[in-house]
Design an enzyme around this catalytic site. Structure first.
Site, PDB file in Angstrom:
ATOM      1  N   GLU A 244       0.882  -1.442   0.061  1.00 57.74           N
ATOM      2  CA  GLU A 244       0.136  -0.053   0.023  1.00 57.74           C
ATOM      3  C   GLU A 244       0.778   1.204   0.015  1.00 57.74           C
ATOM      4  OE1 GLU A 244      -4.042   1.748   2.149  1.00 57.74           O
ATOM      5  OE2 GLU A 244      -3.074  -0.048   3.195  1.00 57.74           O
ATOM      6  N   MET A 389      -0.216  -2.640   8.958  1.00 53.07           N
ATOM      7  CA  MET A 389      -0.732  -2.953   7.466  1.00 53.07           C
ATOM      8  C   MET A 389      -1.641  -4.195   7.469  1.00 53.07           C
ATOM      9  SD  MET A 389      -1.014  -1.917   4.590  1.00 53.07           S
ATOM     10  CE  MET A 389      -2.164  -2.490   3.228  1.00 53.07           C
ATOM     11  N   HIS A 423      -7.951  -1.970  14.908  1.00 49.29           N
ATOM     12  CA  HIS A 423      -8.042  -1.315  13.782  1.00 49.29           C
ATOM     13  C   HIS A 423      -7.778  -2.252  12.636  1.00 49.29           C
ATOM     14  CE1 HIS A 423      -7.959   2.220  11.160  1.00 49.29           C
ATOM     15  NE2 HIS A 423      -7.160   1.654  10.492  1.00 49.29           N
ATOM     16  N   GLU A 424      -6.691  -2.781  12.632  1.00 53.86           N
ATOM     17  CA  GLU A 424      -6.252  -3.956  11.544  1.00 53.86           C
ATOM     18  C   GLU A 424      -7.073  -5.134  11.375  1.00 53.86           C
ATOM     19  OE1 GLU A 424      -3.760  -0.543  11.141  1.00 53.86           O
ATOM     20  OE2 GLU A 424      -4.273  -2.402   9.712  1.00 53.86           O
TER      21      GLU A 424
END
Length: 996
Positions: A244, A389, A423-424
């Site tokens: 990303e 990530m 979050h991930e």
């Protein structure tokens, strides 16, 4: 690691000299800068050059030419080596090539000095052909990795019809060895064309007009020379990938854009078994085994059944330690969980594992979302540009967000680990299963997922505390971004470097926009909207408008006006006025709005009414929908006049001001004492603090205001029923960055503001010194001998005790006071039960001078020795010194740059010292401008290594409009110097905007 990375030291006028091998140095000097960093999804006919936005640039509008310079000179990177699974055999897709060993794209060269190109959201075009499935084979050897890809191509059902297949690839690191369609070598010129950043398979290369076929490419890459840390690269003893936003094109030619979602069906990795026993990729493990006829080589095969864009692809080869666990989903499926790290850090992974399992359970309970694979892997790496990530099934984490134990991690570190792990994980649905159509829609996945991780963290601890922390961060960071030259809507309309738009606006303000949906339709309505969103768009790349439509349709509401939030930059202001008619018992509240939008925004304003006589809440929290430039809302049936509690829970990311422009301190004192909304009660106290600091800044402190502040402080300190964390936050003055945002309309003097805030803090500490000392002793006695825990109660007590200690050690004017403050902080340090208390004491000691200087130096050395080389602990050691309140702090920072443990090649270390110094407002904004020179010089040096970090550093120089003329001129002078250098697109865009 030092043996494989460039080493850095100071020399002459430079902050460091890069000692590189002749090969690396030649590569660095020979690589020319090109600027294209857009997306092939945007029509090249509509590309505008920054040099002349009204003219058409000749630069090809592909996404592949980003960062042609060797940026990120061996700068950090991920030791993300996954664990070994005993795999087996898969039929290799290698072979069948007529390659002669000469790269087919060796003659491709980019324009030497292409002007930076700006890309526009309005220019999006769907692909004609897509890759629906891909198989890949990585043959990893020292000095070269061969990547064979088998792509199943078809016409895009959402496109304009079958046509040429456009693939992105970076020829500076990808050597194309062969290209075939359906087993047949293609002819260059007639069946395919190569140009900078592109491989175009012409329509006539397909067997018929359907646009379907199997495209096979073989490329060679050299991960050991990939210093950008984008794509596939070598990091110390391991290989890993980061894709990303646009790194996959540095691995092979492919439609490297979010809206091409393909099934990565068979990913085979082969490497030396002894050096790289762990071979990982996305999805589920298929098989592994030894390679027939080879000496000591083995392979592993992975398969991900869910379509995904290329930015979520990940592979790792290395040798790591790990911990293992399992989770059983609601439907009864067992999921293997494993977290990897360097072997010496395995003992710090337990909290991350517990956080992961809590995340999985919460998402099932809150949104009905189960994990969809049989394996979930996380890899912790010391060197990493980002926080983490969300690669499908194989997350890669900065060690700062996964490693935690009481000896090395503070309570804040623990909270971040839990939040980022969540979050991930939550990205699996909001980002992976449903992703963005293009990078302009980044807030679609990031804003939504930040909201989800905030709600998760609040439910795991305290929602009120989490909300206060979130708003503090928003005001200190995002509001400043909104007021500066990098201001942009949460969905930008254009960019030069997409890296520059991983911002507080896209993430934090984006989360606030999602929160407003939740406020307007309620939790049940929000869940209905989420369900419809997944039902409609699972497995696709969509836009922010698609999410808005799902929320509207699921709840039968019109959110067209609400859509203006996505296109409006800046922070709106809501103004209020009120009137009570005693005879009719009607209270009228008039709200008006101003923003950068030509039309009024749709703003939810949560309010409650409190009786001025009884102090009781007479109207509970109600959501008012402000949809016009000005609206008046009436409340009837009231016996007495009321005080409105407005914007409860911070229901919208706006600035709230009275229509008179004057702060009603009596009303604030009333709300600080009686508001039933925890956030607004805290907010009222913060606004009283702010009023007093601003008065001190003007040299006209009001006794009345001081008394209101003292009363609120005394009442809070004595309140035994209040949550300890909320009490601590209620006692702390607003940060200098938050105060600076409150000075809109007048030039900010950071040095004077720092002194004024400090003077108010000392005044409070002196007035309540006896009460603070008593509270400190009481808490110390209560906590003595208790087992270390990271639950909300224990964290709250530590937070409160450390806040009180901070007030007590702020009293240090006389020699005796300096000695007493140093003794208290030293005792606090020596009796600490964990890193939280140590850091609190160290923060106090780092700013000691005079009679406290010897204690400062002694504890700083003791902390360094106790760190014993732990990277994350040493980052804290660097940061606390960069943030110290000392007159010679810049000289100290410059000396620390030369410290043997400092390196420019590790982003965490750079942030811990150089970026931390730029956050030390009084030192950074010293009137002589030396702070500006240091940051500008550091940004220029770092730009040669890591443009992402240098551009972030450059943003500290672009807010010059907020300051007086002298400071503004000094900051602009440094920006001007930078603008005359050859910069990366990342830093160029920041500098260019800053000078406008």
């Amino acid at each position: 690691r030092k043996s494989t990375h460039s080493t850095l030291s100071s020399a002459s006028s430079k902050h460091f000299t890069m000692r590189l091998s002749n090969t690396a140095l030649s590569l660095l000097l020979a690589t020319s800068r090109t600027s294209a960093f857009g997306s092939p999804s945007f029509n090249s006919r509509n590309t505008r050059s920054v040099a002349s936005l009204s003219s058409r640039a000749n630069t090809s509008l592909d996404l592949s030419n980003k960062d042609r310079k060797l940026k990120n000179l061996h700068f950090l990177t991920n030791s993300l080596l996954p664990a070994p699974f005993a795999l087996s055999k898969m039929t290799s897709i290698r072979g069948g090539s007529t390659s002669t060993g000469t790269a087919l794209n060796s003659a491709v060269s980019a324009p030497e000095e292409a002007a930076p190109v700006e890309y526009f959201r309005a220019d999006y075009q769907p692909l004609s052909n897509i890759v629906s499935k891909i198989n890949m084979d990585f043959d990893i050897t020292d000095g070269k990795t061969t990547v064979t890809s088998e792509m199943f191509v078809e016409a895009n059902p959402s496109g304009p019809g079958a046509g040429d297949l456009v693939l992105d690839g970076d020829e500076t690191c990808v050597k194309l060895m062969s290209v075939q369609m359906d087993g047949r070598d293609l002819a260059e010129g007639t069946e395919y064309e190569l140009s900078p950043g592109k491989l175009v398979i012409k329509k006539n290369a397909f067997k018929d007009d359907s646009g379907s076929g199997v495209l096979k490419t073989v490329v060679d890459i050299v991960p050991e020379e990939n210093t950008q840390l984008s794509g596939f690269y070598k990091s110390g003893p391991m290989y890993c990938s980061q894709c990303e936003a646009m790194g996959f094109r540095r691995i092979t030619y492919y439609p490297d854009r979010p809206d091409n979602m393909a099934v990565f069906e068979n990913i085979r990795l082969e490497a030396d078994k002894e050096s790289y026993p762990t071979l990982l990729s996305n999805g589920n493990f298929v098989e592994s085994g030894d390679v027939d006829g080879s000496s000591g080589r083995h392979f592993a095969v992975w398969s991900d059944p869910f379509p995904k864009p290329s930015y979520l692809f990940c592979v790792v080869a290395g040798n790591l330690g790990s911990i293992k666990d399992s989770y059983t989903t609601t439907s009864g499926k067992d999921v293997h969980l494993e977290i990897f790290s360097e072997k010496e850090n395995v003992n710090k992974l337990d909290y991350a594992m517990e956080s992961l399992k809590r995340s999985m359970k919460w998402d099932e309970d809150k949104f009905g979302l189960e994990y969809d694979l049989g394996i979930y892997n996380i890899v912790a790496v010391n060197d990493f540009n980002m926080g983490a990530m969300e690669n499908k099934g194989l997350n890669v984490f900065n060690t700062a967000y996964v490693l935690a134990d009481p000896v090395t991690a503070t309570d804040t570190d623990y909270e971040r680990v839990e939040g980022v792990i969540g979050h991930e994980y939550f990205h699996n649905w909001t980002g992976n299963r449903v992703t963005c159509r293009d990078w302009f829609q980044l807030t679609l996945k990031e804003g939504l997922t930040v909201f989800r991780d905030q709600e998760f963290s609040g439910d795991m601890g305290s929602n009120a505390v989490k909300r206060i922390e979130g708003v503090q961060s928003l005001r200190a960071g995002q509001f400043a971004e909104d007021a500066g030259p990098m201001s942009h809507p949460i969905r930008p309309d254009s960019y030069i470097s997409m890296d520059n738009f991983y911002t507080a606006t896209v993430y934090s303000k984006g989360a606030e926009i999602i929160r407003m949906y939740n406020t307007l339709v309620g939790e049940e309505g929000f869940r209905k909207g989420m369900d419809l969103y997944f039902e409609r768009h699972d497995g696709t790349g969509v836009t922010c408008d698609d999410f808005r439509a799902a929320m509207a349709d699921a709840n039968g509401v019109d959110f067209d006006q609400f859509g203006l939030w996505y296109t409006t930059a800046g922070t709106p202001t809501v103004t209020y006025d009120s009137k009570f008619d005693a005879e009719s018992g009607i209270f009228k509240l008039t709200l008006s709005q101003t923003s950068n939008s030509e039309k009024p925004l749709h703003i939810p304003v949560s309010i409650g009414l409190i009786d001025m006589v009884t102090g009781e809440e007479v109207v509970p929290t109600t959501v008012l929908e402000l949809k016009e430039s000005e609206q008046t809302f009436e409340f009837s049936g009231l016996k007495n006049d009321v005080i409105p509690s407005i914007l409860r829970g911070f229901s919208a990311p706006v600035k709230l001001v009275p229509s008179s422009g004057e702060i009603d301190e009596e009303t604030l004192a009333f709300l600080a004492a009686r508001d039933t909304d925890g956030f607004n009660r805290w907010e009222a106290g913060q606004r009283l603090f702010t009023s007093l600091v601003f008065q001190q800044l003007k040299g006209e402190m009001s006794e009345t205001t001081a008394n209101y502040v003292f009363e609120a402080f005394e009442r809070t300190l004595a309140d035994t029923s209040m949550d300890s964390s909320i009490k601590a936050y209620a006692l702390i003055l607003p940060s200098e960055s938050t105060l600076a945002e409150g000075l809109s309309g007048s030039a900010v003097d950071p040095v004077a503001l720092h002194k004024s805030r400090g003077a108010v803090r000392v005044a409070i500490a002196r007035k309540f010194q006896k009460e603070l000392a008593s509270a400190y002793e009481s808490l110390s006695g209560e906590m003595a001998g208790q087992e270390f825990k990271v639950d909300a109660e224990s964290v709250g007590k530590r937070r409160l005790r450390n806040t009180i200690m901070g007030y007590l050690t702020a009293i240090k004017e006389s020699a005796d006071e300096q000695k007493a403050a140093a003794e208290l902080a030293t005792s606090h340090y020596n009796n600490a039960t964990g890193m939280t208390d140590k850091m609190s004491a160290l923060n106090a000691l780092a700013s000691m001078d005079g009679e406290g200087a010897s204690a400062r130096d002694e504890i700083l050395q003791k902390f360094y020795d106790e760190a014993n080389g732990d990277a994350l602990v040493l980052n804290k050691w660097f940061s606390v010194q960069a943030l110290a309140d000392l007159p010679d702090v810049l000289d100290r920072v410059k000396a620390l740059v030369k410290h043997p443990d400092f390196t420019y090649t590790n982003p965490n270390r750079c942030r811990s010292l150089i970026s931390a110094f730029s956050a030390n407002a009084a030192a950074f904004h010293a009137e002589n401008g030396e702070g500006y020179k240091f940051i500008a010089s550091s940004a220029a040096d770092l730009d040669k290594l890591n443009p992402q970090i240098s551009s972030r550093m450059g943003t500290s120089l672009i807010q010059w409009r907020k300051y007086g003329e002298e400071r503004a001129n000094l900051m602009k002078a440094e920006l001007k110097k930078l603008s005359e250098m050859k910069l990366s697109d990342d830093l160029f865009e920041v500098v260019n905007r800053g000078l406008k």
